[in-house]
Design a protein around this motif. Structure first.
Motif, PDB file in Angstrom:
ATOM      1  N   GLY A 106      13.954 -11.109  -1.435  1.00 44.90           N
ATOM      2  CA  GLY A 106      15.262 -11.578  -0.965  1.00 44.90           C
ATOM      3  C   GLY A 106      15.867 -10.599   0.026  1.00 44.90           C
ATOM      4  N   LYS A 107      17.114 -10.862   0.426  1.00 43.59           N
ATOM      5  CA  LYS A 107      17.719 -10.055   1.500  1.00 43.59           C
ATOM      6  C   LYS A 107      17.973  -8.606   1.089  1.00 43.59           C
ATOM      7  CE  LYS A 107      22.631 -11.339   0.976  1.00 43.59           C
ATOM      8  NZ  LYS A 107      22.779 -10.363  -0.079  1.00 43.59           N
ATOM      9  N   ASP A 108      18.067  -8.323  -0.204  1.00 41.08           N
ATOM     10  CA  ASP A 108      18.304  -6.928  -0.626  1.00 41.08           C
ATOM     11  C   ASP A 108      17.005  -6.176  -0.869  1.00 41.08           C
ATOM     12  OD1 ASP A 108      21.014  -7.290  -0.496  1.00 41.08           O
ATOM     13  OD2 ASP A 108      21.090  -8.149  -2.528  1.00 41.08           O
ATOM     14  N   ASP A 109      15.885  -6.836  -0.677  1.00 38.97           N
ATOM     15  CA  ASP A 109      14.594  -6.180  -0.922  1.00 38.97           C
ATOM     16  C   ASP A 109      14.108  -5.422   0.308  1.00 38.97           C
ATOM     17  OD1 ASP A 109      13.812  -6.835  -3.641  1.00 38.97           O
ATOM     18  OD2 ASP A 109      13.851  -8.929  -2.962  1.00 38.97           O
ATOM     19  N   HIS A 110      13.204  -4.485   0.034  1.00 40.43           N
ATOM     20  CA  HIS A 110      12.598  -3.701   1.119  1.00 40.43           C
ATOM     21  C   HIS A 110      11.086  -3.739   0.933  1.00 40.43           C
ATOM     22  CE1 HIS A 110      12.070   0.526   3.143  1.00 40.43           C
ATOM     23  NE2 HIS A 110      11.675  -0.452   3.905  1.00 40.43           N
ATOM     24  N   LEU A 111      10.381  -4.213   1.944  1.00 39.02           N
ATOM     25  CA  LEU A 111       8.911  -4.210   1.903  1.00 39.02           C
ATOM     26  C   LEU A 111       8.414  -3.090   2.801  1.00 39.02           C
ATOM     27  CD1 LEU A 111       6.122  -5.468   1.220  1.00 39.02           C
ATOM     28  CD2 LEU A 111       6.420  -6.938   3.225  1.00 39.02           C
ATOM     29  N   LEU A 112       7.704  -2.133   2.199  1.00 36.54           N
ATOM     30  CA  LEU A 112       7.089  -1.052   2.974  1.00 36.54           C
ATOM     31  C   LEU A 112       5.600  -1.342   3.053  1.00 36.54           C
ATOM     32  CD1 LEU A 112       7.049   1.770   4.303  1.00 36.54           C
ATOM     33  CD2 LEU A 112       6.827   2.740   2.003  1.00 36.54           C
ATOM     34  N   ILE A 113       5.103  -1.499   4.269  1.00 39.04           N
ATOM     35  CA  ILE A 113       3.675  -1.795   4.423  1.00 39.04           C
ATOM     36  C   ILE A 113       2.990  -0.655   5.178  1.00 39.04           C
ATOM     37  CG2 ILE A 113       4.269  -3.474   6.247  1.00 39.04           C
ATOM     38  CD1 ILE A 113       1.401  -4.702   5.145  1.00 39.04           C
ATOM     39  N   LEU A 114       1.904  -0.164   4.595  1.00 37.31           N
ATOM     40  CA  LEU A 114       1.159   0.953   5.163  1.00 37.31           C
ATOM     41  C   LEU A 114      -0.123   0.379   5.749  1.00 37.31           C
ATOM     42  CD1 LEU A 114       1.703   3.077   1.967  1.00 37.31           C
ATOM     43  CD2 LEU A 114       3.018   3.252   4.080  1.00 37.31           C
ATOM     44  N   ILE A 115      -0.263   0.488   7.065  1.00 40.62           N
ATOM     45  CA  ILE A 115      -1.319  -0.256   7.772  1.00 40.62           C
ATOM     46  C   ILE A 115      -2.352   0.693   8.365  1.00 40.62           C
ATOM     47  CG2 ILE A 115      -1.746  -1.771   9.753  1.00 40.62           C
ATOM     48  CD1 ILE A 115       1.069  -2.923   9.349  1.00 40.62           C
ATOM     49  N   SER A 116      -3.617   0.402   8.107  1.00 42.79           N
ATOM     50  CA  SER A 116      -4.683   1.172   8.773  1.00 42.79           C
ATOM     51  C   SER A 116      -5.765   0.210   9.245  1.00 42.79           C
ATOM     52  CB  SER A 116      -5.253   2.228   7.835  1.00 42.79           C
ATOM     53  OG  SER A 116      -5.689   1.644   6.630  1.00 42.79           O
ATOM     54  N   GLY A 117      -6.683   0.734  10.040  1.00 47.51           N
ATOM     55  CA  GLY A 117      -7.713  -0.091  10.660  1.00 47.51           C
ATOM     56  C   GLY A 117      -8.575  -0.813   9.647  1.00 47.51           C
ATOM     57  N   GLY A 118      -9.130  -1.905  10.077  1.00 47.92           N
ATOM     58  CA  GLY A 118     -10.010  -2.693   9.220  1.00 47.92           C
ATOM     59  C   GLY A 118      -9.281  -3.818   8.515  1.00 47.92           C
ATOM     60  N   ALA A 119      -7.939  -3.778   8.537  1.00 47.00           N
ATOM     61  CA  ALA A 119      -7.177  -4.761   7.761  1.00 47.00           C
ATOM     62  C   ALA A 119      -7.281  -6.171   8.331  1.00 47.00           C
ATOM     63  CB  ALA A 119      -5.722  -4.334   7.654  1.00 47.00           C
ATOM     64  N   SER A 120      -7.625  -6.309   9.604  1.00 45.14           N
ATOM     65  CA  SER A 120      -7.752  -7.681  10.138  1.00 45.14           C
ATOM     66  C   SER A 120      -8.807  -8.452   9.377  1.00 45.14           C
ATOM     67  CB  SER A 120      -8.167  -7.658  11.614  1.00 45.14           C
ATOM     68  OG  SER A 120      -7.168  -7.121  12.402  1.00 45.14           O
ATOM     69  N   ALA A 121      -9.975  -7.833   9.221  1.00 49.68           N
ATOM     70  CA  ALA A 121     -11.054  -8.515   8.502  1.00 49.68           C
ATOM     71  C   ALA A 121     -10.735  -8.639   7.020  1.00 49.68           C
ATOM     72  CB  ALA A 121     -12.360  -7.751   8.686  1.00 49.68           C
ATOM     73  N   MET A 122     -10.049  -7.645   6.483  1.00 47.38           N
ATOM     74  CA  MET A 122      -9.804  -7.630   5.034  1.00 47.38           C
ATOM     75  C   MET A 122      -8.761  -8.639   4.577  1.00 47.38           C
ATOM     76  SD  MET A 122      -9.790  -3.593   4.203  1.00 47.38           S
ATOM     77  CE  MET A 122     -10.831  -2.525   5.168  1.00 47.38           C
ATOM     78  N   LEU A 123      -7.954  -9.168   5.520  1.00 46.57           N
ATOM     79  CA  LEU A 123      -6.877 -10.071   5.107  1.00 46.57           C
ATOM     80  C   LEU A 123      -6.982 -11.427   5.814  1.00 46.57           C
ATOM     81  CD1 LEU A 123      -3.838  -7.601   5.106  1.00 46.57           C
ATOM     82  CD2 LEU A 123      -5.181  -8.372   3.146  1.00 46.57           C
ATOM     83  N   PRO A 124      -7.984 -12.217   5.470  1.00 49.91           N
ATOM     84  CA  PRO A 124      -8.048 -13.543   6.087  1.00 49.91           C
ATOM     85  C   PRO A 124      -7.077 -14.512   5.384  1.00 49.91           C
ATOM     86  CG  PRO A 124      -9.927 -13.225   4.612  1.00 49.91           C
ATOM     87  CD  PRO A 124      -9.096 -11.963   4.536  1.00 49.91           C
ATOM     88  N   ALA A 125      -6.155 -15.050   6.146  1.00 51.07           N
ATOM     89  CA  ALA A 125      -5.224 -16.056   5.605  1.00 51.07           C
ATOM     90  C   ALA A 125      -5.279 -17.244   6.561  1.00 51.07           C
ATOM     91  CB  ALA A 125      -3.816 -15.485   5.518  1.00 51.07           C
ATOM     92  N   PRO A 126      -6.291 -18.100   6.390  1.00 50.92           N
ATOM     93  CA  PRO A 126      -6.473 -19.186   7.369  1.00 50.92           C
ATOM     94  C   PRO A 126      -5.200 -20.014   7.547  1.00 50.92           C
ATOM     95  CG  PRO A 126      -8.258 -19.167   5.745  1.00 50.92           C
ATOM     96  CD  PRO A 126      -7.233 -18.179   5.276  1.00 50.92           C
ATOM     97  N   ALA A 127      -4.860 -20.298   8.803  1.00 53.96           N
ATOM     98  CA  ALA A 127      -3.697 -21.137   9.095  1.00 53.96           C
ATOM     99  C   ALA A 127      -3.920 -22.507   8.469  1.00 53.96           C
ATOM    100  CB  ALA A 127      -3.531 -21.270  10.608  1.00 53.96           C
ATOM    101  N   LYS A 128      -2.804 -23.248   8.281  1.00 53.05           N
ATOM    102  CA  LYS A 128      -2.861 -24.564   7.637  1.00 53.05           C
ATOM    103  C   LYS A 128      -3.924 -25.445   8.329  1.00 53.05           C
ATOM    104  CE  LYS A 128       0.458 -27.857   5.843  1.00 53.05           C
ATOM    105  NZ  LYS A 128       0.508 -29.047   6.662  1.00 53.05           N
TER     106      LYS A 128
END
Ligand SMILES: O=C(O)[C@H](O)CO
Length: 401
Positions: A106-128
């Motif tokens: 929600g609006k009071d939440d904070h998402l911290l994302i730590l990004i490094s190489g290789g994540a493109s292949a590791m996170l396939p989320a096919p579009a609809k």
């Protein structure tokens, strides 16, 4: 000269240490209420990036997504393993878990994302309308085409619910902070891990052009082609706080701190090793700091990597041109793994080819067979560091008296 050059090179690699880079970024970071904080680490360096955060704060929830070959300690938070460089069902499950987490904020939440190489292949989320198989086909076609990472990721973003700002859209209205360890030369953060918190690199039409340009359009599924025809031209990505905390440039700058008298080679080496050597051979005398990542055209059956081949080629060039004694060159991959070898690269000087020949190896024949590893091993001039746990492409230091 060898120990001096090695110390400078080591300083560059140390600057890219994922835990160190995150630790240095922490004082400028506002976590907010830990009960509203979610932390996600993705990519090859994910476990090492999240460790200092978990030492500093206990978030509401946390998740690590990394390659199954990455070695890591139990950090007390869930770990999802994912395939690389070709996406797999485990990666799809991980991408879905992250999107679900983000959508629940929600609006009071904070998402911290730590990004490094290789994540493109590791996170396939096919579009609809697309499947993992569609994405696998696209990835394989692009990998085989030799397309640069910016082109690959421009295409992948258009086929994904998480890339190209998809994560930021899912997390809206929460606050999103991303710390990025860049493995992309030039540090376009939209390209690193396909920019989950930033607007995409291009449009669906650009993706079609890219696929055509690399002769991949005919190799992707009809569903992908339909999707690219129908996808909206623009994606509204909410603003995020996306910061770079380590990169090839940062490592070169750190080498410069270690050796203020040195000059930085610009632009970094990204060309074929043959052309790279021509550029290095034209440099005036002095100490040179080199970033980038070259390519090699492999025609032989030997063993080696771009860094070893570059070092061997430079040693041959130096001999051919009769460089004055004392020249020394260290060149290696910051991940400690050059090509399919256990060496990071090589440290060569005027003795290298002599030692090689004395061991019965013909350097020219080795090069022709792309067998730089065995040639440099025979000379005792491989750079052996072991896996470093980070990857910000390649670093080199050249001294010419
Ligand atoms: O994951 C990727 O897309 C590459 O490693 C570049 O960041």
């Amino acid at each position: 000269m060898k120990p001096k050059l090695r110390a400078i090179w080591d300083a560059g690699v140390a600057a890219a240490d994922p835990a160190g880079a995150v630790t240095r970024a922490l004082p400028d970071l506002e976590f907010g209420d830990p009960a509203q904080l979610s932390v996600v680490a993705v990519g090859k360096a994910a476990p090492r990036m999240i460790a200092p955060v978990l030492e500093a704060v206990t978030p509401k929830q946390a998740l690590i997504v990394t390659h199954r070959e990455n070695v890591f300690d139990d950090l007390g938070v869930p770990v999802m393993r994912a395939g690389h460089p070709v996406p797999d069902p485990e990666g799809e499950a991980a991408a879905n878990a992250i999107l679900e987490m983000a959508e629940g904020l929600g609006k009071d939440d904070h998402l911290l994302i730590l990004i490094s190489g290789g994540a493109s292949a590791m996170l396939p989320a096919p579009a609809k309308g697309l499947t993992l198989d569609d994405k696998v086909r696209v990835t394989k076609a692009l990998l085989a085409s030799g397309a640069p990472i910016e082109v690959m990721n421009l295409v992948r973003q258009q086929l994904s619910r998480i890339k190209g700002g998809g994560l930021a859209i899912a997390a809206d209205p929460a606050r999103v902070t991303a710390l990025v360890l860049s493995d992309v030369i030039g540090d376009d953060l939209r390209a690193v891990a396909s920019g989950p918190t930033l607007a995409p690199l291009g449009t669906p039409e650009d993706a079609v052009q890219a696929l055509r340009g690399y002769f991949c359009y005919g190799k992707v599924s009809q569903e992908v082609r339909n999707h690219l025809r129908e996808a909206p031209k623009k994606r509204d990505v909410p603003e995020t706080d996306t910061r770079i905390i380590g990169s090839n440039d940062v490592s070169v700058a750190t080498m410069k701190e270690q050796a203020p008298e040195a000059k930085i080679l610009t632009p970094p080496l990204t060309e074929d090793v043959k052309d790279a050597v021509e550029r290095l051979a034209k440099l005036p005398s002095g100490l040179w700091l080199i970033g980038g990542e070259c390519t090699v055209q492999v025609k032989g059956k030997g063993m080696g990597g771009r860094n070893q081949e570059l070092a061997l080629r430079l040693a041959m060039k130096a001999e051919e041109e009769g460089w004055p004694a004392g020249w020394t060159y260290i060149q290696g991959g910051t991940d400690g793994r050059d090509g399919p070898t256990d060496a990071a690269g090589a440290v060569v000087n005027g003795q290298t080819l002599k030692k090689m020949r004395a061991a019965g190896v013909d350097p020219a024949a080795a090069l022709k067979n792309n067998d730089s590893y065995h040639a440099l091993k025979a000379a005792g001039d491989l750079l052996m560091t072991g896996a470093t746990g980070t990857n910000v492409a390649d670093l080199g230091v050249l001294y010419r008296p």
